[in-house]
Structures are given as structure tokens and as C-alpha cells.
Design an enzyme around this catalytic site. Structure first.
Site, PDB file in Angstrom:
ATOM      1  N   ILE A   1       2.386  12.550  10.290  1.00  0.00           N
ATOM      2  CA  ILE A   1       2.717  13.700  11.155  1.00  0.00           C
ATOM      3  C   ILE A   1       4.218  13.965  11.038  1.00  0.00           C
ATOM      4  O   ILE A   1       5.021  13.062  11.281  1.00  0.00           O
ATOM      5  CB  ILE A   1       2.374  13.409  12.639  1.00  0.00           C
ATOM      6  CG1 ILE A   1       0.905  13.058  12.803  1.00  0.00           C
ATOM      7  CG2 ILE A   1       2.763  14.592  13.515  1.00  0.00           C
ATOM      8  CD1 ILE A   1       0.516  12.663  14.233  1.00  0.00           C
TER       9      ILE A   1
ATOM     10  N   GLY B   1       3.320   8.104  11.065  1.00  0.00           N
ATOM     11  CA  GLY B   1       2.895   8.208   9.658  1.00  0.00           C
ATOM     12  C   GLY B   1       3.024   9.591   9.049  1.00  0.00           C
ATOM     13  O   GLY B   1       4.118  10.085   8.799  1.00  0.00           O
TER      14      GLY B   1
ATOM     15  N   LYS C   1      10.427   1.451  11.431  1.00  0.00           N
ATOM     16  CA  LYS C   1      10.755   1.814  12.830  1.00  0.00           C
ATOM     17  C   LYS C   1      11.543   0.723  13.532  1.00  0.00           C
ATOM     18  O   LYS C   1      12.437   1.007  14.339  1.00  0.00           O
ATOM     19  CB  LYS C   1       9.471   2.134  13.603  1.00  0.00           C
ATOM     20  CG  LYS C   1       8.439   1.011  13.629  1.00  0.00           C
ATOM     21  CD  LYS C   1       7.162   1.366  12.935  1.00  0.00           C
ATOM     22  CE  LYS C   1       6.366   0.120  12.596  1.00  0.00           C
ATOM     23  NZ  LYS C   1       5.080   0.369  12.004  1.00  0.00           N
TER      24      LYS C   1
ATOM     25  N   ARG D   1       7.963  -8.589  -4.057  1.00  0.00           N
ATOM     26  CA  ARG D   1       7.946 -10.056  -4.072  1.00  0.00           C
ATOM     27  C   ARG D   1       7.319 -10.596  -5.351  1.00  0.00           C
ATOM     28  O   ARG D   1       7.818 -11.537  -5.947  1.00  0.00           O
ATOM     29  CB  ARG D   1       7.195 -10.584  -2.845  1.00  0.00           C
ATOM     30  CG  ARG D   1       8.152 -10.984  -1.715  1.00  0.00           C
ATOM     31  CD  ARG D   1       7.473 -11.943  -0.771  1.00  0.00           C
ATOM     32  NE  ARG D   1       6.317 -11.288  -0.143  1.00  0.00           N
ATOM     33  CZ  ARG D   1       6.332 -10.805   1.094  1.00  0.00           C
ATOM     34  NH1 ARG D   1       7.415 -10.909   1.823  1.00  0.00           N
ATOM     35  NH2 ARG D   1       5.266 -10.237   1.596  1.00  0.00           N
TER      36      ARG D   1
ATOM     37  N   LYS E   1       8.836   3.258  18.059  1.00  0.00           N
ATOM     38  CA  LYS E   1       8.659   4.666  17.667  1.00  0.00           C
ATOM     39  C   LYS E   1       9.153   5.576  18.784  1.00  0.00           C
ATOM     40  O   LYS E   1       9.806   6.593  18.541  1.00  0.00           O
ATOM     41  CB  LYS E   1       7.182   4.930  17.337  1.00  0.00           C
ATOM     42  CG  LYS E   1       6.711   4.159  16.097  1.00  0.00           C
ATOM     43  CD  LYS E   1       5.196   4.185  15.965  1.00  0.00           C
ATOM     44  CE  LYS E   1       4.718   3.430  14.730  1.00  0.00           C
ATOM     45  NZ  LYS E   1       3.274   3.210  14.690  1.00  0.00           N
TER      46      LYS E   1
ATOM     47  N   VAL F   1       7.683   7.163  12.252  1.00  0.00           N
ATOM     48  CA  VAL F   1       6.962   7.481  13.497  1.00  0.00           C
ATOM     49  C   VAL F   1       5.740   8.328  13.167  1.00  0.00           C
ATOM     50  O   VAL F   1       5.854   9.392  12.553  1.00  0.00           O
ATOM     51  CB  VAL F   1       7.855   8.282  14.476  1.00  0.00           C
ATOM     52  CG1 VAL F   1       7.112   8.529  15.784  1.00  0.00           C
ATOM     53  CG2 VAL F   1       9.167   7.571  14.732  1.00  0.00           C
TER      54      VAL F   1
ATOM     55  N   GLU G   1      -0.467  -4.323  12.503  1.00  0.00           N
ATOM     56  CA  GLU G   1       0.721  -4.971  11.945  1.00  0.00           C
ATOM     57  C   GLU G   1       0.350  -6.411  11.581  1.00  0.00           C
ATOM     58  O   GLU G   1      -0.658  -6.943  12.061  1.00  0.00           O
ATOM     59  CB  GLU G   1       1.846  -5.007  12.994  1.00  0.00           C
ATOM     60  CG  GLU G   1       2.299  -3.654  13.480  1.00  0.00           C
ATOM     61  CD  GLU G   1       2.987  -2.824  12.404  1.00  0.00           C
ATOM     62  OE1 GLU G   1       3.938  -3.303  11.785  1.00  0.00           O
ATOM     63  OE2 GLU G   1       2.558  -1.678  12.176  1.00  0.00           O
TER      64      GLU G   1
ATOM     65  N   THR H   1       0.827  -1.207   0.000  1.00  0.00           N
ATOM     66  CA  THR H   1       0.000   0.000   0.000  1.00  0.00           C
ATOM     67  C   THR H   1       0.860   1.256   0.000  1.00  0.00           C
ATOM     68  O   THR H   1       0.590   2.212  -0.733  1.00  0.00           O
ATOM     69  CB  THR H   1      -0.873   0.025   1.282  1.00  0.00           C
ATOM     70  OG1 THR H   1      -1.369  -1.287   1.477  1.00  0.00           O
ATOM     71  CG2 THR H   1      -2.003   0.998   1.191  1.00  0.00           C
TER      72      THR H   1
ATOM     73  N   GLU I   1      11.197   9.993   8.227  1.00  0.00           N
ATOM     74  CA  GLU I   1      10.020  10.706   8.731  1.00  0.00           C
ATOM     75  C   GLU I   1       8.809   9.775   8.868  1.00  0.00           C
ATOM     76  O   GLU I   1       8.013   9.904   9.799  1.00  0.00           O
ATOM     77  CB  GLU I   1       9.690  11.871   7.780  1.00  0.00           C
ATOM     78  CG  GLU I   1       8.562  12.753   8.234  1.00  0.00           C
ATOM     79  CD  GLU I   1       8.853  13.451   9.557  1.00  0.00           C
ATOM     80  OE1 GLU I   1       9.644  14.389   9.583  1.00  0.00           O
ATOM     81  OE2 GLU I   1       8.276  13.024  10.572  1.00  0.00           O
TER      82      GLU I   1
HETATM   83  N1  HSE Z   1       0.240  -0.793  13.083  1.00  0.00           N
HETATM   84  C1  HSE Z   1       0.614   0.590  13.123  1.00  0.00           C
HETATM   85  C2  HSE Z   1      -0.510   1.344  13.824  1.00  0.00           C
HETATM   86  C3  HSE Z   1       0.831   1.114  11.723  1.00  0.00           C
HETATM   87  O1  HSE Z   1      -1.538   0.751  14.153  1.00  0.00           O
HETATM   88  O2  HSE Z   1      -0.357   2.524  14.088  1.00  0.00           O
HETATM   89  C4  HSE Z   1       1.740   2.294  11.629  1.00  0.00           C
HETATM   90  O3  HSE Z   1       3.007   2.077  12.158  1.00  0.00           O
END
Ligand code: HSE
Length: 433
Positions: free
Chosen positions: A138, A136, A107, A46, A207, A134, A192, A14, A131
Site C-alpha cells: 500500500i 507492504g 520499520k 548470508r 509502523k 509500512v 515475523e 523472499t 515505502e
Molecule cells: N509480520 C508482518 C505482518 C509482515 O504480519 O504484517 C509485514 O511487516
């Protein structure tokens, strides 16, 4: 105009496909802003055949991401493979060895190997930009490293995991079970691959280790982050928090204390009126306490293709402009190594929920144990809630003023030994504004 900056991307999930789409969509603006065209020339993933909504025929395809990392067809390597070891680590090392700047959203890789990778980048005056790793979309890395360079930072705390915040928000607002909310977060693609990383607090810990380094100029030390997840948080806690004027959030907190630099991840009660308490759902937020700005809160999307791509594209644009910040704000050799005190040395307020046998003298005995150790109580609530407790027990909720965690733990051990409890005590730390 300078020659185009050639970008290679390893990992076309994505985020990778969103980076390609965003670079296409903003091509003209980015060329104007940086003075160069930013052109993806090569990719690796992949499987090539998967439908991604982009035409891959315009890129050189590499089955092996290591070959892409060292290829002469790129100037910048974007690592979106994931995982702290394996192909992610090998490709980043390879790219730096081949004198390519690196952009990563990884991270776990940075928490574990960031110091060594930053030293490699530094030796060759290359960028190692992260950037997106941590919170996303922001821009918290830039905010701490560049934006607040004139401040002395006291504390950084935030909601750094969207999955946990989504679960806690839905439990609180809709009274749904933990399991239902987790499975919805997985369906929506927030979690995740292994959701234990989210709900156990480990994603937040990675993070936080990065933020602590940026805020305090300290070596990355993920091993000394104290980590507790949200598994033990019940609807009873969320309701009690509401009644007491708090909300429960999974926070990552790093702060200066008399003992050193605290790094802790745990469910926290935050005042309902605080900026951080307003953050619901998958949104992330970070609050910084610093001498010149006092309090600053940034909130926004912490995950998702477009938001994460926004951070990655900003890093690529910096590289195109020739910006070469020390990855962690200071040369690696100058990063300090202060003590990272364990959680038992933390000082703060505590919410304690006890399941107490309904016998005369029980609450008095608990209050006496608290008084013996000079723990001052902000409130104490005893309420009969039929059906909520094991038979014959009533919930008693105590909120303490600031005290040492070690003392609270010792008092709870004494209370357990007194034999009035029907269940394990619940302890949630209070994070004041
Ligand atoms: N699994 C992470 C979350 C995704 O829920 O924030 C972003 O690192």
C-alpha cells in the site's frame, strides 16, 4: 537516456529475490517511465548457494554487506537485512556516508534510528526511501507525504499487521483457537521470525510511529506508543462484538487530541459497517481522516514478496527520476515534539466484559459505580451461557459512550473491590468512524 541507475541489494530472502524479478519483468516500462535503466549490479546475502530461482552469476557478489554498501559499483543501496541494529544499521550508515541513496523495508530500523539516518541523507541530498516499511504494497508513505500535502490530518488508523488480522479473522469466521490460527500464519510465512513482534503489537507500533511522523510532522517517537497485543482476545469477545454490531481488529491509531498526538496500538472494536471492518485475512488497510478529503481508506497486501517489492521498486524509480523528498516530509530540524499523551488520557467508548457472580444486586452495584462517575452506557447485556464462565458466574457486557480511560479504569478497580467479579475484566476500546 541517462546512464543506468546501478542498484545493490543486501538480503536475498523472499523480498530481495522478488525485487530482482520485478525489476527484470518491468525493465522496459521502468526505463520508459524514469528515463533510465534500473540495473541490479551487485548483491549480498548470508549464503550464495541457496536456490532462489534467479541467476546470481550476472551480479557482483559480496560476502560482506558493508563492502557492498560502500562499493563504487552501485548508486543505490537496498537494505533488506532486517533488525533495528547490527548489519542493517551499519550498512545503511555506511551507504549514506559513501553518498549512496538508500531504500529500506526496515520499520524497526526507521522507528529507532530514522531521525538520525534522515538527517544524514538530508545533509548530502540523498534519498532515504521506505515505502515498503509500512503496510507492504500500500503506497501509504507517499499518500501521507505527497498525496495529502494540502490537508490537515486529524487521525490515521489502520490494520498494519497481517498476522494479527489473519488470526482474528479466522477465529471470528471459523471459531478456531488463537494458537491454531497463529501456527497457520507462521506456516504461511506472514509472521515475523519471532511472532511476539506481531501478536504483541510491536510490529504495528513501529509502523505507527512512522505514520505519525508523516501525518503530523512530528519527531519519530516509538517509545511513547502505547502497545497492547491481541493475546487476551477470546472467542467470547469476538462473538459479543458480532452481536453488538462490531468487529475486533488490532489497530494502530495516531490522532490529534486536546493533550497532544496520541499514538496507540491495541485491539479495537470497529463498527461492522466501517471500511476497516471489511478487511479480513492478511490484508492491511489504513484510514485517514483529513479536512479536505474527509475520509480515505487504502487497502491491500501488507506483506509478501511481490507486494513489498512493488513498494521498493517504486522507491528505486523515484531515485532514478531524481526525486528527493525529505524522508519524513519535513527537514529533520523542523519536526515538532508535541506531548504524546498516555493511554489513560484517551477519550472514547469502551466495551467491558465482566464475569459476574450470579448474586442479587451484582449488576445494580456495577451500574451504580458507573453512574457515580458519570459514565453513560450505550448498552448492557447479561446472558447465561452454560459452560462459558467459571461456575456461578455470568457474562455481563457493557458498552460505554465516550469517557476518559482513567475514569473507566478507576471504576473497574472499584467494581473489583466490591467483590462481585469471578475473573479479571476485559476492556476493549471502541474506535468510531
Ligand atoms: N509480520 C508482518 C505482518 C509482515 O504480519 O504484517 C509485514 O511487516
Amino acid at each position: 537516456m541517462q546512464r543506468p541507475l546501478r542498484v545493490g541489494i543486501a538480503g536475498l530472502g523472499t523480498v530481495g529475490t522478488s525485487v530482482i524479478k520485478l525489476l527484470d519483468r518491468q525493465a522496459e516500462a521502468l526505463a520508459n517511465r524514469t528515463g533510465r535503466e534500473l540495473v541490479v549490479t551487485a548483491v549480498s546475502a548470508r549464503t550464495r548457494a541457496k536456490e532462489r530461482g534467479i541467476d546470481l552469476s550476472r551480479f557482483t557478489w559480496f560476502d560482506d554487506p558493508l563492502e557492498l554498501a560502500r562499493s563504487d559499483s552501485i548508486d543505490v543501496f537496498v537494505e533488506l537485512i532486517g533488525g533495528a541494529e547490527g548489519a542493517a544499521l551499519a550498512t545503511v550508515e555506511q551507504a549514506l556516508a559513501a553518498s549512496k541513496s538508500v531504500v529500506t523495508a526496515n520499520k524497526a530500523l526507521l522507528a529507532r534510528h530514522g531521525m538520525r539516518l534522515a538527517a544524514l541523507a538530508e545533509e548530502k541530498n540523498l534519498a532515504l526511501a521506505f515505502e515498503a516499511s509500512v503496510a507492504g504494497g500500500i503506497p501509504i508513505v507517499k499518500t501521507l507525504r505527497e498525496g495529502l500535502a494540502g490537508n490537515s490530518i486529524e487521525r490515521v488508523y489502520g490494520i498494519l499487521n497481517g498476522t494479527c488480522n489473519y488470526i482474528l479473522s479466522r477465529m471470528e469466521l471459523e471459531g478456531l483457537s488463537f494458537e491454531t490460527c497463529l501456527s497457520e500464519a507462521q506456516k504461511l510465512g506472514y509472521a515475523e521470525a519471532d511472532p511476539t513482534f506481531d501478536i504483541g503489537g510491536f510490529d504495528t507500533a513501529h509502523k505507527l510511529a512512522i505514520l505519525a511522523t508523516l501525518a503530523f510532522g512530528t519527531a519519530i517517537d516509538p517509545e511513547s506508543v502505547s502497545v497492547e497485543g491481541i493475546e487476551s482476545i477470546s472467542l467470547d469477545d469476538l462473538r459479543a462484538a458480532e452481536e453488538l454490531g462490531y468487529r475486533v481488529k488490532l489497530l494502530g491509531v495516531t490522532q490529534r487530541s486536546a493533550e497532544g498526538i496520541e499514538q496507540r496500538v491495541h485491539p479495537s472494536m470497529v463498527p461492522k459497517t466501517s471500511a476497516i471492518a471489511q478487511i479480513m485475512g492478511v490484508t492491511n488497510a489504513v484510514t485517514i481522516d483529513a479536512d479536505a478529503v474527509h475520509e480515505l481508506t487504502l487497502a491491500g497486501p501488507g506483506a509478501g514478496g511481490e507486494a513489498t517489492a512493488s513498494a521498493i521498486v517504486a522507491d528505486i524509480a523515484d531515485i532514478a527520476r531524481g526525486v528527493r523528498s525529505a524522508p519524513f516530509g519535513l527537514p529533520v530540524a523542523s519536526l515538532a515534539n508535541p506531548p504524546r499523551p498516555p493511554l489513560r488520557l484517551h477519550q472514547g467508548g469502551y466495551y467491558i466484559r465482566l464475569s459476574v457472580q450470579d448474586r442479587p444486586g451484582a449488576v445494580a452495584a456495577i451500574a451504580k459505580r458507573m453512574a457515580e462517575r458519570e459514565i453513560s452506557l450505550e448498552s448492557i447485556v447479561q446472558r447465561q451461557r452454560p459452560g462459558m464462565q467459571p461456575s456461578g458466574a455470568v457474562p455481563v457486557i457493557l458498552v460505554t459512550y465516550a469517557t476518559h480511560e482513567q475514569t473507566v479504569r478507576e471504576v473497574l478497580e472499584a467494581v473489583i473491590k466490591d467483590g462481585f467479579l469471578a475473573d479479571k475484566p476485559q476492556l476493549i476500546r471502541i474506535e468510531r468512524e
